[in-house]
Design a protein around this motif. Sequence first.
Motif, mmCIF file in Angstrom:
data_model
loop_
_atom_site.group_PDB
_atom_site.id
_atom_site.type_symbol
_atom_site.label_atom_id
_atom_site.label_comp_id
_atom_site.label_asym_id
_atom_site.label_seq_id
_atom_site.Cartn_x
_atom_site.Cartn_y
_atom_site.Cartn_z
ATOM 1 N N ILE A 91 16.702 30.992 13.928
ATOM 2 C CA ILE A 91 15.629 30.628 13.007
ATOM 3 C C ILE A 91 14.868 31.873 12.555
ATOM 4 O O ILE A 91 14.551 32.029 11.365
ATOM 5 N N LEU A 92 14.589 32.766 13.477
ATOM 6 C CA LEU A 92 13.922 34.013 13.110
ATOM 7 C C LEU A 92 14.783 34.827 12.151
ATOM 8 O O LEU A 92 14.264 35.454 11.205
ATOM 9 N N THR A 101 11.543 28.066 6.703
ATOM 10 C CA THR A 101 12.015 27.183 7.769
ATOM 11 C C THR A 101 10.905 26.206 8.137
ATOM 12 O O THR A 101 9.727 26.574 8.214
ATOM 13 N N TYR A 102 11.298 24.962 8.360
ATOM 14 C CA TYR A 102 10.339 23.899 8.648
ATOM 15 C C TYR A 102 10.861 23.029 9.786
ATOM 16 O O TYR A 102 12.066 22.951 10.032
ATOM 17 N N VAL A 124 4.600 28.796 17.820
ATOM 18 C CA VAL A 124 5.500 27.982 17.002
ATOM 19 C C VAL A 124 5.487 28.449 15.559
ATOM 20 O O VAL A 124 6.509 28.389 14.859
ATOM 21 N N THR A 125 4.355 28.957 15.087
ATOM 22 C CA THR A 125 4.245 29.421 13.698
ATOM 23 C C THR A 125 5.085 30.668 13.431
ATOM 24 O O THR A 125 5.291 31.029 12.278
ATOM 25 N N ASP A 126 5.571 31.321 14.485
ATOM 26 C CA ASP A 126 6.503 32.438 14.290
ATOM 27 C C ASP A 126 7.871 31.940 13.839
ATOM 28 O O ASP A 126 8.647 32.697 13.244
ATOM 29 N N TYR A 127 8.162 30.688 14.128
ATOM 30 C CA TYR A 127 9.476 30.130 13.834
ATOM 31 C C TYR A 127 9.494 29.258 12.569
ATOM 32 O O TYR A 127 10.540 29.137 11.922
ATOM 33 N N PHE A 128 8.365 28.648 12.238
ATOM 34 C CA PHE A 128 8.343 27.690 11.140
ATOM 35 C C PHE A 128 7.181 27.959 10.189
ATOM 36 O O PHE A 128 6.069 28.263 10.629
ATOM 37 N N ASP A 129 7.456 27.789 8.906
ATOM 38 C CA ASP A 129 6.402 27.932 7.901
ATOM 39 C C ASP A 129 5.424 26.765 7.958
ATOM 40 O O ASP A 129 4.247 26.926 7.621
#
Length: 201
Positions: A91-92, A101-102, A124-129
């Motif tokens: 994901i990163l 990414t969502y 978690v915000t490091d992985y998903f917008d």
Amino acid sequence: MNNIKAVIFDLGGVLLNLDLSQAITNMQALGVDKTMMSNNIIDPYQTGDISSDNFVSHIMSFCKSGTDRQQIIDAWNSCLLDIPEYKLQYILQLRERGFKTYLLSNTNHIHWQHIVRTNFPRPVTDYFDALYLSQEMHLAKPDKAIYAEVLSSIGLRAEECLFLDDTAENIQVAASMGIKTYLSPVRFDWRKDISTLVCLV
């Protein structure tokens, strides 16, 4: 030509490994038969229409004398296993390559708090917008309304989004709205397939 700009991930079964039988076994040990864990209580809990306190109190009414609230929470969470590190790293990688990414998940407050605390090594915000959680949206997959709200929030056309889920009905409804989809087997390494779909080479 590929026009996918965003990848929308389901949580349980796609990212997070689950063992539902473990939760059933642990609930039964507290005196709760699986027939007592009906959708009449689980569904409104997942859509945030009842509180965690009310949910736990409902379950406690079926438990053996002396059962405390933490035992119920622990049993409820025992179906939640791990998120393989390689999936989080992927994901990163998607984000580094310019994809949005969502996360779109049917979940509940107790599960979500446990998952955030134990399964994400970074915020978690490091992985998903953005996060789209049934408990906060008061909607759940496969209702068309939840996909429509996600698309409106993201601000992209349906065909610009790729959605991963492990449930056929969720995939079918999303696809009927024009979203590109991928039906993932549970506990599956989908990285190669997704890289092909988004032309990440």
